[in-house]
Structures are given as structure tokens and as C-alpha cells.
Design a protein around this motif. Structure first.
Motif, PDB file in Angstrom:
ATOM      1  N   GLN A 174       0.444  -6.986 -17.346  1.00  0.00           N
ATOM      2  CA  GLN A 174      -0.476  -5.862 -17.253  1.00  0.00           C
ATOM      3  C   GLN A 174      -1.012  -5.664 -15.835  1.00  0.00           C
ATOM      4  O   GLN A 174      -1.614  -4.622 -15.547  1.00  0.00           O
ATOM      5  CB  GLN A 174      -1.653  -6.073 -18.213  1.00  0.00           C
ATOM      6  CG  GLN A 174      -1.249  -6.183 -19.672  1.00  0.00           C
ATOM      7  CD  GLN A 174      -0.493  -4.955 -20.140  1.00  0.00           C
ATOM      8  OE1 GLN A 174      -0.882  -3.829 -19.844  1.00  0.00           O
ATOM      9  NE2 GLN A 174       0.595  -5.159 -20.866  1.00  0.00           N
ATOM     10  N   VAL A 175      -0.818  -6.639 -14.950  1.00  0.00           N
ATOM     11  CA  VAL A 175      -1.268  -6.487 -13.565  1.00  0.00           C
ATOM     12  C   VAL A 175      -0.398  -5.433 -12.885  1.00  0.00           C
ATOM     13  O   VAL A 175       0.815  -5.606 -12.762  1.00  0.00           O
ATOM     14  CB  VAL A 175      -1.178  -7.824 -12.800  1.00  0.00           C
ATOM     15  CG1 VAL A 175      -1.521  -7.610 -11.327  1.00  0.00           C
ATOM     16  CG2 VAL A 175      -2.114  -8.848 -13.423  1.00  0.00           C
ATOM     17  N   PRO A 176      -0.974  -4.310 -12.449  1.00  0.00           N
ATOM     18  CA  PRO A 176      -0.147  -3.244 -11.881  1.00  0.00           C
ATOM     19  C   PRO A 176       0.377  -3.584 -10.496  1.00  0.00           C
ATOM     20  O   PRO A 176      -0.308  -4.207  -9.679  1.00  0.00           O
ATOM     21  CB  PRO A 176      -1.112  -2.048 -11.838  1.00  0.00           C
ATOM     22  CG  PRO A 176      -2.467  -2.646 -11.808  1.00  0.00           C
ATOM     23  CD  PRO A 176      -2.392  -3.943 -12.552  1.00  0.00           C
ATOM     24  N   VAL A 177       1.601  -3.156 -10.244  1.00  0.00           N
ATOM     25  CA  VAL A 177       2.249  -3.338  -8.947  1.00  0.00           C
ATOM     26  C   VAL A 177       2.776  -1.982  -8.495  1.00  0.00           C
ATOM     27  O   VAL A 177       3.381  -1.251  -9.283  1.00  0.00           O
ATOM     28  CB  VAL A 177       3.399  -4.358  -9.023  1.00  0.00           C
ATOM     29  CG1 VAL A 177       4.115  -4.476  -7.674  1.00  0.00           C
ATOM     30  CG2 VAL A 177       2.874  -5.730  -9.465  1.00  0.00           C
ATOM     31  N   LEU A 178       2.545  -1.654  -7.234  1.00  0.00           N
ATOM     32  CA  LEU A 178       3.019  -0.401  -6.653  1.00  0.00           C
ATOM     33  C   LEU A 178       3.978  -0.709  -5.517  1.00  0.00           C
ATOM     34  O   LEU A 178       3.656  -1.488  -4.620  1.00  0.00           O
ATOM     35  CB  LEU A 178       1.838   0.415  -6.128  1.00  0.00           C
ATOM     36  CG  LEU A 178       2.178   1.662  -5.302  1.00  0.00           C
ATOM     37  CD1 LEU A 178       2.875   2.708  -6.164  1.00  0.00           C
ATOM     38  CD2 LEU A 178       0.923   2.241  -4.657  1.00  0.00           C
ATOM     39  N   LEU A 179       5.164  -0.125  -5.556  1.00  0.00           N
ATOM     40  CA  LEU A 179       6.111  -0.217  -4.446  1.00  0.00           C
ATOM     41  C   LEU A 179       5.875   0.988  -3.546  1.00  0.00           C
ATOM     42  O   LEU A 179       5.999   2.134  -3.977  1.00  0.00           O
ATOM     43  CB  LEU A 179       7.545  -0.228  -4.976  1.00  0.00           C
ATOM     44  CG  LEU A 179       8.654  -0.268  -3.914  1.00  0.00           C
ATOM     45  CD1 LEU A 179       8.519  -1.485  -3.005  1.00  0.00           C
ATOM     46  CD2 LEU A 179      10.028  -0.251  -4.579  1.00  0.00           C
ATOM     47  N   LEU A 180       5.533   0.720  -2.287  1.00  0.00           N
ATOM     48  CA  LEU A 180       5.141   1.783  -1.367  1.00  0.00           C
ATOM     49  C   LEU A 180       6.054   1.775  -0.143  1.00  0.00           C
ATOM     50  O   LEU A 180       6.110   0.798   0.603  1.00  0.00           O
ATOM     51  CB  LEU A 180       3.689   1.572  -0.944  1.00  0.00           C
ATOM     52  CG  LEU A 180       2.980   2.710  -0.228  1.00  0.00           C
ATOM     53  CD1 LEU A 180       2.997   3.979  -1.075  1.00  0.00           C
ATOM     54  CD2 LEU A 180       1.556   2.329   0.100  1.00  0.00           C
ATOM     55  N   ALA A 181       6.784   2.879   0.035  1.00  0.00           N
ATOM     56  CA  ALA A 181       7.645   3.047   1.209  1.00  0.00           C
ATOM     57  C   ALA A 181       6.863   3.797   2.278  1.00  0.00           C
ATOM     58  O   ALA A 181       6.338   4.883   2.026  1.00  0.00           O
ATOM     59  CB  ALA A 181       8.903   3.816   0.828  1.00  0.00           C
ATOM     60  N   ASN A 182       6.777   3.247   3.476  1.00  0.00           N
ATOM     61  CA  ASN A 182       5.992   3.855   4.552  1.00  0.00           C
ATOM     62  C   ASN A 182       6.909   4.377   5.663  1.00  0.00           C
ATOM     63  O   ASN A 182       8.096   4.068   5.701  1.00  0.00           O
ATOM     64  CB  ASN A 182       5.011   2.815   5.113  1.00  0.00           C
ATOM     65  CG  ASN A 182       3.994   3.435   6.058  1.00  0.00           C
ATOM     66  OD1 ASN A 182       3.660   4.619   5.943  1.00  0.00           O
ATOM     67  ND2 ASN A 182       3.506   2.665   7.006  1.00  0.00           N
ATOM     68  N   LYS A 183       6.326   5.187   6.536  1.00  0.00           N
ATOM     69  CA  LYS A 183       6.972   5.776   7.718  1.00  0.00           C
ATOM     70  C   LYS A 183       8.032   6.806   7.345  1.00  0.00           C
ATOM     71  O   LYS A 183       9.076   6.919   7.988  1.00  0.00           O
ATOM     72  CB  LYS A 183       7.561   4.671   8.612  1.00  0.00           C
ATOM     73  CG  LYS A 183       6.535   3.607   9.025  1.00  0.00           C
ATOM     74  CD  LYS A 183       7.075   2.643  10.050  1.00  0.00           C
ATOM     75  CE  LYS A 183       6.034   1.582  10.399  1.00  0.00           C
ATOM     76  NZ  LYS A 183       6.481   0.635  11.443  1.00  0.00           N
ATOM     77  N   ALA A 184       7.742   7.581   6.306  1.00  0.00           N
ATOM     78  CA  ALA A 184       8.701   8.579   5.828  1.00  0.00           C
ATOM     79  C   ALA A 184       8.958   9.666   6.856  1.00  0.00           C
ATOM     80  O   ALA A 184       9.973  10.376   6.768  1.00  0.00           O
ATOM     81  CB  ALA A 184       8.190   9.194   4.528  1.00  0.00           C
ATOM     82  N   GLU A 185       8.058   9.824   7.824  1.00  0.00           N
ATOM     83  CA  GLU A 185       8.233  10.888   8.820  1.00  0.00           C
ATOM     84  C   GLU A 185       9.318  10.578   9.851  1.00  0.00           C
ATOM     85  O   GLU A 185       9.823  11.478  10.536  1.00  0.00           O
ATOM     86  CB  GLU A 185       6.896  11.156   9.532  1.00  0.00           C
ATOM     87  CG  GLU A 185       6.529  10.207  10.653  1.00  0.00           C
ATOM     88  CD  GLU A 185       6.017   8.834  10.195  1.00  0.00           C
ATOM     89  OE1 GLU A 185       5.680   7.997  11.054  1.00  0.00           O
ATOM     90  OE2 GLU A 185       5.957   8.611   8.972  1.00  0.00           O
ATOM     91  N   LEU A 186       9.702   9.312   9.965  1.00  0.00           N
ATOM     92  CA  LEU A 186      10.657   8.902  11.006  1.00  0.00           C
ATOM     93  C   LEU A 186      12.095   9.055  10.499  1.00  0.00           C
ATOM     94  O   LEU A 186      12.834   8.077  10.338  1.00  0.00           O
ATOM     95  CB  LEU A 186      10.377   7.459  11.440  1.00  0.00           C
ATOM     96  CG  LEU A 186       8.974   7.223  12.022  1.00  0.00           C
ATOM     97  CD1 LEU A 186       8.765   5.752  12.356  1.00  0.00           C
ATOM     98  CD2 LEU A 186       8.753   8.087  13.271  1.00  0.00           C
ATOM     99  N   LEU A 187      12.487  10.300  10.259  1.00  0.00           N
ATOM    100  CA  LEU A 187      13.797  10.567   9.660  1.00  0.00           C
ATOM    101  C   LEU A 187      14.940  10.085  10.555  1.00  0.00           C
ATOM    102  O   LEU A 187      15.963   9.610  10.054  1.00  0.00           O
ATOM    103  CB  LEU A 187      13.947  12.074   9.401  1.00  0.00           C
ATOM    104  CG  LEU A 187      12.930  12.687   8.427  1.00  0.00           C
ATOM    105  CD1 LEU A 187      13.142  14.190   8.321  1.00  0.00           C
ATOM    106  CD2 LEU A 187      13.043  12.034   7.058  1.00  0.00           C
ATOM    107  N   HIS A 188      14.777  10.199  11.852  1.00  0.00           N
ATOM    108  CA  HIS A 188      15.855   9.818  12.778  1.00  0.00           C
ATOM    109  C   HIS A 188      16.030   8.300  12.870  1.00  0.00           C
ATOM    110  O   HIS A 188      17.049   7.823  13.381  1.00  0.00           O
ATOM    111  CB  HIS A 188      15.580  10.388  14.169  1.00  0.00           C
ATOM    112  CG  HIS A 188      14.301   9.903  14.788  1.00  0.00           C
ATOM    113  ND1 HIS A 188      13.056  10.181  14.255  1.00  0.00           N
ATOM    114  CD2 HIS A 188      14.074   9.136  15.897  1.00  0.00           C
ATOM    115  CE1 HIS A 188      12.113   9.626  15.001  1.00  0.00           C
ATOM    116  NE2 HIS A 188      12.705   8.979  16.001  1.00  0.00           N
ATOM    117  N   LEU A 189      15.046   7.549  12.359  1.00  0.00           N
ATOM    118  CA  LEU A 189      15.127   6.081  12.398  1.00  0.00           C
ATOM    119  C   LEU A 189      15.338   5.469  11.015  1.00  0.00           C
ATOM    120  O   LEU A 189      15.364   4.249  10.883  1.00  0.00           O
ATOM    121  CB  LEU A 189      13.853   5.497  13.012  1.00  0.00           C
ATOM    122  CG  LEU A 189      13.558   5.876  14.466  1.00  0.00           C
ATOM    123  CD1 LEU A 189      12.210   5.302  14.904  1.00  0.00           C
ATOM    124  CD2 LEU A 189      14.672   5.386  15.384  1.00  0.00           C
TER     125      LEU A 189
END
Length: 241
Positions: free
Chosen positions: A133-148
Motif C-alpha cells: 500500500q506504500v505508494p511509489v511514483l516513477l518520475l522522469a525528469n529533464k523532458a525538455e532536453l530533447l536533443h540529449l
């Protein structure tokens, strides 16, 4: 937002006497350089600051509203986890996970190694917090850096589905609303204080209704017919007498 202290050990931070009784403790875990601190500060202050001291292991606190309820949020920013021959979690990261009510696993879309680390981190979380029941969130960061970008846009949702966790892809540098939405998703199910009485359900009423069915509305035509029959029978009786 309060920067509580650089934590060498995890301790409970007492909320003020006039604060909410609800406290949500969140541990933010991930590889080095994925933007954990930027995400936390963005969520709690709306500001983006691009340069932070790495591995500071700072505990932040702020009161926010979740679904109309005032809630104290404590967010533990942890040092970056490294992969050598195996997963190398510092003691502080382990204690942070054990302390938390919810966990955010962060990777950068510009760093494939940070993404590959997620599976092992999730396994570590489930060992330390076996309660499903302990919630876990997978978070992808730096979505703005499309060229990288090194991690395909569909890889995150696929991994989240396989792990049975929620997923969001955000840009801490460009969008407060995305980051705020992601953390609120994690907080929504934790906002009710422990021991709060749950509202009564309608189940007893339903059971009573099943035992005592509501009488059907009378059929007026049938009543008229029966009344005429009764009158006719009475007339016949009088006549026979």
C-alpha cells in the motif's frame, strides 16, 4: 518552505502546534545528477534553481493543501545512488526509504544509466517497505532536453506498468504545474490522518432493504374490481336472506 537541516540521520521534525495533524513523509531517490533537488524545490516553492550542492541529503518541510485539507509535507532529498558491481545505497538512502510514507524514484531522460538503476531501486524499496500500500511514483525528469534524450519516451510508462507504480514525465526547469501534479498524485491517497473515522456506508440500509422489501404501489384498477366484487357478494347475501 523550511530547510530543516542537512540530515546525517533521519529524525522526525515536529510541526508547529497550530499546524495540521496530517504529515506526509516523502523520500526522493535516484541516481546522481537526475535533478532530485530541483524537483523538490520546484514542488515546494514553485522556483527553479539549476545549481545545487550535490548529495546534500536535505530534509524540507512545508504545509500545503491537498483536496482542501491542510497537510504538512516533509520531503527527504537523498544522495545520488551509484552502480558499481551492484547497487550501492548509502545508509542515509536506506534510512530515508524506511522513514517514508511514499517514495519517488527519479531518473533523467538524458541518462540511460539512471533509468537502468530504477528496477534495482524499486526492488530495494519493496524490501525495505514490503507493504504494497506504500505508494511509489516513477518520475522522469529533464523532458525538455530533447536533443540529449537517451531514454525513449515509451520506456518509462512500460517500466512503471511492469513495476505496478504510477508514472509522470516532467521538466523541473520549465513547468511547475507538471511537477506539482506529479507530487499531488502521490499525496492524494495519504492526506487523511491515521485514525480518522471513515464516513458510514449505506450497506446496513441496503441490507435492511433486502430483508424488508418495499411494498409495491397498489393497482387502482385492481382495487376497484375487488371493491365491486365485495359489493356484489354483499347484495347477494342480503337477497338470499
Amino acid at each position: 518552505m523550511r530547510l530543516i537541516q542537512n540530515m546525517s540521520t533521519i529524525s522526525e521534525y515536529p510541526t508547529p502546534d497550530n499546524s495540521s495533524n496530517s504529515v506526509i513523509k516523502i523520500a526522493v531517490v535516484g541516481g546522481s545528477g537526475v535533478g532530485k533537488t530541483a524537483l523538490v524545490v520546484r514542488f515546494l516553492t514553485r522556483r527553479f534553481i539549476g545549481d545545487y550542492e550535490r548529495n546534500a541529503a536535505t530534509l524540507y518541510s512545508r504545509e500545503i493543501q491537498v483536496d482542501g485539507e491542510q497537510v504538512a509535507i516533509q520531503v527527504q532529498d537523498t544522495p545520488g545512488v551509484h552502480v558499481g558491481n551492484g547497487l550501492s545505497c548509502q545508509d542515509h538512502v536506506t534510512r530515508s526509504i524506511q522513514w517514508a510514507d511514499a517514495v519517488v524514484l527519479v531518473y533523467s531522460v538524458t541518462d540511460s544509466r539512471s533509468f537502468e538503476l530504477i528496477g534495482q531501486l524499486h526492488q530495494q524499496v519493496r524490501v525495505l517497505l514490503p507493504d504494497p500500500q506504500v505508494p511509489v511514483l516513477l518520475l522522469a525528469n529533464k523532458a525538455e532536453l530533447l536533443h540529449l534524450r537517451q531514454v525513449d519516451g515509451q520506456a518509462g510508462p512500460r517500466l512503471a506498468h511492469a513495476l505496478g507504480v504510477a508514472f509522470c514525465e516532467v521538466s523541473a526547469s520549465e513547468s511547475y504545474s507538471e511537477v506539482h501534479r506529479a507530487f499531488r498524485l502521490l499525496c492524494k491517497g495519504l492526506a487523511t490522518p491515521p485514525g480518522t473515522a471513515t464516513p458510514p456506508t449505506t450497506a446496513p440500509e441496503k441490507r435492511r432493504a433486502s430483508l424488508m422489501p418495499r411494498p409495491k404501489s397498489p393497482n387502482m384498477q385492481d382495487l376497484k374490481r375487488r371493491f365491486k366484487q365485495a359489493l356484489t357478494a354483499k347484495v347477494r347475501t342480503v337477497t338470499s336472506v
